[in-house]
Design a protein around this motif. Sequence first.
Motif, PDB file in Angstrom:
ATOM      1  N   PRO A  98       0.716  -1.291  -0.102  1.00 21.13           N
ATOM      2  CA  PRO A  98       0.214   0.047  -0.069  1.00 21.13           C
ATOM      3  C   PRO A  98       0.685   1.118   0.056  1.00 21.13           C
ATOM      4  CG  PRO A  98       0.201  -0.717   2.427  1.00 21.13           C
ATOM      5  CD  PRO A  98       0.876  -1.932   1.367  1.00 21.13           C
ATOM      6  N   VAL A  99       1.816   1.257  -0.737  1.00 21.45           N
ATOM      7  CA  VAL A  99       2.797   2.362  -0.751  1.00 21.45           C
ATOM      8  C   VAL A  99       3.568   2.344  -1.983  1.00 21.45           C
ATOM      9  CG1 VAL A  99       5.061   3.213   0.305  1.00 21.45           C
ATOM     10  CG2 VAL A  99       3.593   2.198   1.823  1.00 21.45           C
ATOM     11  N   GLU A 100       3.672   3.710  -2.690  1.00 25.61           N
ATOM     12  CA  GLU A 100       4.512   3.967  -3.569  1.00 25.61           C
ATOM     13  C   GLU A 100       5.925   4.387  -3.587  1.00 25.61           C
ATOM     14  OE1 GLU A 100       2.214   6.853  -5.723  1.00 25.61           O
ATOM     15  OE2 GLU A 100       0.770   5.648  -6.722  1.00 25.61           O
ATOM     16  N   PHE A 101       6.569   3.712  -4.037  1.00 27.07           N
ATOM     17  CA  PHE A 101       8.294   4.029  -3.925  1.00 27.07           C
ATOM     18  C   PHE A 101       8.566   4.930  -5.059  1.00 27.07           C
ATOM     19  CE2 PHE A 101       6.987  -0.008  -1.897  1.00 27.07           C
ATOM     20  CZ  PHE A 101       7.909   0.041  -0.809  1.00 27.07           C
ATOM     21  N   VAL A 102       8.652   6.232  -4.519  1.00 26.21           N
ATOM     22  CA  VAL A 102       9.210   7.321  -5.418  1.00 26.21           C
ATOM     23  C   VAL A 102      10.694   7.584  -5.109  1.00 26.21           C
ATOM     24  CG1 VAL A 102       8.625   9.809  -6.021  1.00 26.21           C
ATOM     25  CG2 VAL A 102       6.809   8.393  -5.078  1.00 26.21           C
ATOM     26  N   VAL A 103      11.388   7.307  -6.138  1.00 25.41           N
ATOM     27  CA  VAL A 103      13.065   7.627  -6.312  1.00 25.41           C
ATOM     28  C   VAL A 103      13.036   8.925  -6.915  1.00 25.41           C
ATOM     29  CG1 VAL A 103      15.281   6.754  -6.799  1.00 25.41           C
ATOM     30  CG2 VAL A 103      13.202   5.165  -6.001  1.00 25.41           C
ATOM     31  N   ARG A 104      13.967   9.701  -6.360  1.00 27.26           N
ATOM     32  CA  ARG A 104      14.335  11.005  -6.797  1.00 27.26           C
ATOM     33  C   ARG A 104      15.844  11.219  -7.048  1.00 27.26           C
ATOM     34  NH1 ARG A 104       9.688  14.137  -6.733  1.00 27.26           N
ATOM     35  NH2 ARG A 104       8.065  13.466  -5.075  1.00 27.26           N
ATOM     36  N   GLY A 105      16.260  11.489  -8.122  1.00 30.17           N
ATOM     37  CA  GLY A 105      17.771  11.954  -8.409  1.00 30.17           C
ATOM     38  C   GLY A 105      17.961  13.247  -8.487  1.00 30.17           C
ATOM     39  N   TYR A 106      17.037  14.226  -8.841  1.00 31.25           N
ATOM     40  CA  TYR A 106      16.992  15.586  -9.008  1.00 31.25           C
ATOM     41  C   TYR A 106      15.999  16.286  -8.150  1.00 31.25           C
ATOM     42  CZ  TYR A 106      20.391  14.438 -12.673  1.00 31.25           C
ATOM     43  OH  TYR A 106      21.463  13.911 -13.328  1.00 31.25           O
ATOM     44  N   VAL A 198      14.829  11.838 -14.159  1.00 27.49           N
ATOM     45  CA  VAL A 198      14.785  12.712 -12.830  1.00 27.49           C
ATOM     46  C   VAL A 198      14.047  12.070 -11.702  1.00 27.49           C
ATOM     47  CG1 VAL A 198      14.022  14.834 -12.139  1.00 27.49           C
ATOM     48  CG2 VAL A 198      14.577  14.667 -14.445  1.00 27.49           C
ATOM     49  N   ASP A 199      13.074  11.667 -11.949  1.00 28.99           N
ATOM     50  CA  ASP A 199      12.276  10.729 -10.862  1.00 28.99           C
ATOM     51  C   ASP A 199      11.374   9.971 -11.285  1.00 28.99           C
ATOM     52  OD1 ASP A 199      10.284  12.558 -11.386  1.00 28.99           O
ATOM     53  OD2 ASP A 199      10.803  14.193 -10.198  1.00 28.99           O
ATOM     54  N   THR A 200      10.923   8.948 -10.281  1.00 33.38           N
ATOM     55  CA  THR A 200       9.870   8.162 -10.802  1.00 33.38           C
ATOM     56  C   THR A 200       9.027   7.572  -9.623  1.00 33.38           C
ATOM     57  OG1 THR A 200       9.477   6.371 -12.461  1.00 33.38           O
ATOM     58  CG2 THR A 200      11.493   6.172 -11.191  1.00 33.38           C
ATOM     59  N   LYS A 201       7.989   6.637  -9.858  1.00 33.06           N
ATOM     60  CA  LYS A 201       7.533   5.925  -8.821  1.00 33.06           C
ATOM     61  C   LYS A 201       7.334   4.408  -9.428  1.00 33.06           C
ATOM     62  CE  LYS A 201       2.985   5.340 -10.172  1.00 33.06           C
ATOM     63  NZ  LYS A 201       2.248   4.066 -10.182  1.00 33.06           N
ATOM     64  N   TYR A 202       7.624   3.596  -8.145  1.00 30.45           N
ATOM     65  CA  TYR A 202       7.484   2.191  -8.454  1.00 30.45           C
ATOM     66  C   TYR A 202       6.338   1.599  -7.665  1.00 30.45           C
ATOM     67  CZ  TYR A 202      12.028   2.895 -10.421  1.00 30.45           C
ATOM     68  OH  TYR A 202      13.146   3.299 -11.322  1.00 30.45           O
ATOM     69  N   GLU A 203       5.735   0.430  -7.952  1.00 27.94           N
ATOM     70  CA  GLU A 203       4.912  -0.038  -6.964  1.00 27.94           C
ATOM     71  C   GLU A 203       5.524  -1.520  -7.134  1.00 27.94           C
ATOM     72  OE1 GLU A 203       0.796   0.607  -7.234  1.00 27.94           O
ATOM     73  OE2 GLU A 203       1.082   2.544  -8.390  1.00 27.94           O
ATOM     74  N   PHE A 204       5.049  -2.197  -5.981  1.00 22.39           N
ATOM     75  CA  PHE A 204       5.509  -3.716  -5.538  1.00 22.39           C
ATOM     76  C   PHE A 204       4.259  -4.537  -5.077  1.00 22.39           C
ATOM     77  CE2 PHE A 204       9.401  -1.262  -5.602  1.00 22.39           C
ATOM     78  CZ  PHE A 204      10.440  -1.999  -6.362  1.00 22.39           C
ATOM     79  N   GLY A 205       4.376  -5.701  -5.439  1.00 24.53           N
ATOM     80  CA  GLY A 205       3.115  -6.638  -4.991  1.00 24.53           C
ATOM     81  C   GLY A 205       3.901  -8.030  -4.561  1.00 24.53           C
ATOM     82  N   ARG A 206       3.243  -8.717  -3.659  1.00 24.25           N
ATOM     83  CA  ARG A 206       3.743 -10.124  -3.407  1.00 24.25           C
ATOM     84  C   ARG A 206       3.020 -11.012  -4.074  1.00 24.25           C
ATOM     85  NH1 ARG A 206       7.006 -11.289   0.272  1.00 24.25           N
ATOM     86  NH2 ARG A 206       6.661  -9.467   1.646  1.00 24.25           N
ATOM     87  N   ALA A 207       3.519 -11.876  -4.853  1.00 20.62           N
ATOM     88  CA  ALA A 207       2.788 -13.061  -5.565  1.00 20.62           C
ATOM     89  C   ALA A 207       2.426 -14.162  -4.636  1.00 20.62           C
ATOM     90  CB  ALA A 207       3.799 -13.561  -6.550  1.00 20.62           C
ATOM     91  N   PRO A 208       1.744 -15.002  -5.129  1.00 19.02           N
ATOM     92  CA  PRO A 208       1.139 -16.065  -4.325  1.00 19.02           C
ATOM     93  C   PRO A 208       2.296 -17.069  -3.629  1.00 19.02           C
ATOM     94  CG  PRO A 208      -0.273 -15.914  -6.314  1.00 19.02           C
ATOM     95  CD  PRO A 208       0.878 -14.840  -6.363  1.00 19.02           C
ATOM     96  N   ASP A 209       3.390 -17.122  -4.618  1.00 15.84           N
ATOM     97  CA  ASP A 209       4.618 -18.204  -4.254  1.00 15.84           C
ATOM     98  C   ASP A 209       5.469 -16.988  -3.099  1.00 15.84           C
ATOM     99  OD1 ASP A 209       5.796 -16.162  -5.940  1.00 15.84           O
ATOM    100  OD2 ASP A 209       6.367 -17.588  -7.594  1.00 15.84           O
ATOM    101  N   GLY A 210       5.084 -15.749  -2.793  1.00 14.17           N
ATOM    102  CA  GLY A 210       5.834 -15.188  -1.955  1.00 14.17           C
ATOM    103  C   GLY A 210       6.753 -14.159  -2.433  1.00 14.17           C
ATOM    104  N   ARG A 211       7.135 -14.167  -3.769  1.00 13.66           N
ATOM    105  CA  ARG A 211       8.135 -13.483  -4.604  1.00 13.66           C
ATOM    106  C   ARG A 211       7.584 -11.999  -4.210  1.00 13.66           C
ATOM    107  NH1 ARG A 211       8.627 -14.893 -10.364  1.00 13.66           N
ATOM    108  NH2 ARG A 211       6.378 -15.525 -10.153  1.00 13.66           N
ATOM    109  N   LEU A 212       8.536 -11.186  -4.254  1.00  9.58           N
ATOM    110  CA  LEU A 212       7.959  -9.505  -4.291  1.00  9.58           C
ATOM    111  C   LEU A 212       8.490  -9.133  -5.763  1.00  9.58           C
ATOM    112  CD1 LEU A 212       7.321  -7.152  -2.335  1.00  9.58           C
ATOM    113  CD2 LEU A 212       9.826  -6.692  -2.257  1.00  9.58           C
ATOM    114  N   LEU A 213       7.349  -8.628  -6.222  1.00 12.05           N
ATOM    115  CA  LEU A 213       7.274  -8.261  -7.862  1.00 12.05           C
ATOM    116  C   LEU A 213       7.152  -6.752  -8.063  1.00 12.05           C
ATOM    117  CD1 LEU A 213       5.582 -11.527  -9.513  1.00 12.05           C
ATOM    118  CD2 LEU A 213       7.962 -11.217  -8.732  1.00 12.05           C
ATOM    119  N   LEU A 214       7.768  -6.364  -9.204  1.00  7.63           N
ATOM    120  CA  LEU A 214       7.749  -4.960  -9.707  1.00  7.63           C
ATOM    121  C   LEU A 214       6.249  -5.023 -10.526  1.00  7.63           C
ATOM    122  CD1 LEU A 214       8.583  -2.181  -9.984  1.00  7.63           C
ATOM    123  CD2 LEU A 214       9.985  -2.875 -11.882  1.00  7.63           C
TER     124      LEU A 214
END
Length: 317
Positions: A98-106, A198-214
């Motif tokens: 439930p969180v957006e991962f915003v990465v900023r380089g500038y 410059v900047d971007t946002k990523y979202e992640f989710g947990r798959a049924p097998d437990g993997r953390l996926l983009l």
Amino acid sequence: MTAPLPPALARTDLGLGTRYEGKVRDTYDAGDGRLVLVTTDRISAFDHVLRQAIPLKGQVLNSVAAYFFERTADVAPNHVLAVPDPNVTVGVRCDALPVEFVVRGYLAGHAWRVYREGGRELCGEPLPDGLREGDRLPRPILTPATKAVQGHDEDVSRLEIVARGLVDADTLGRAADLAFAVFDRGTQIAAERGLILVDTKYEFGRAPDGRLLLIDEVHTPDSSRYYYADTYEERLRAGRPQRQLSKEFVREWLMEHGFRGLDGQTLPDLPPEFVRDVSARYVELYETVTGQAFEPDLSPDPEGRIRAALGGVAGAG
């Protein structure tokens, strides 16, 4: 773009089980462990969906995301199973964090507005004095935000995320590491194309097998901001706005017409000529960031085309 634009795909109703309508995507859960994500032509700014949809925008977003999912899969596993249509991605059904991962380089966009008003910390990350708009930060920083279904997303620090029980510390750390790795790869790819990520946002989710996926999207014009590298230093020294590829120009148009998403403000309509300009600029971004010519599908019935492409998915016919 001088040719007539195809009809905008503003909304779909495919009858594929549970349907969720986000700001841009219509997501279908058919109950078989897969999600069908349809990237529509809706466009949002300041956390509001505009009344006018932008023809071809969905095809651009989905195609750019597919391009970057493929080129970052070795540093961050993702949810993509197939891309059967220009507007459609079929992916693994995940429980989204439930969180957006915003990465900023500038220092740009929201971060610059906070800084300009005197803020020297964003999401727990300190910002040094003396920076100008567009300056490169000493290092990329993570500035997470909670995901709002309606209304504004909320800046939140890593400590607050854990304290509020949104994401556990271990998962948060692994997702942050993946976000920085994908940002680093995106930075390299952008440099190959004469751009600065410059900047971007990523979202992640947990798959049924437990993997953390983009999941969701990656390095698209809706989720990312790019500067042109060849004029960056010159414009920075002169204090001039950077040439950029993003949807910031839509936000700027709205601000010029008195809308910043604040209570009591009236959302303006986009005039037809501006809609055409926005569509052309999305196509420009696709061709610039991928180095490939954009070949749009101009079907007069985009939903019918999508149904045909999804013929193998139960309930699509």
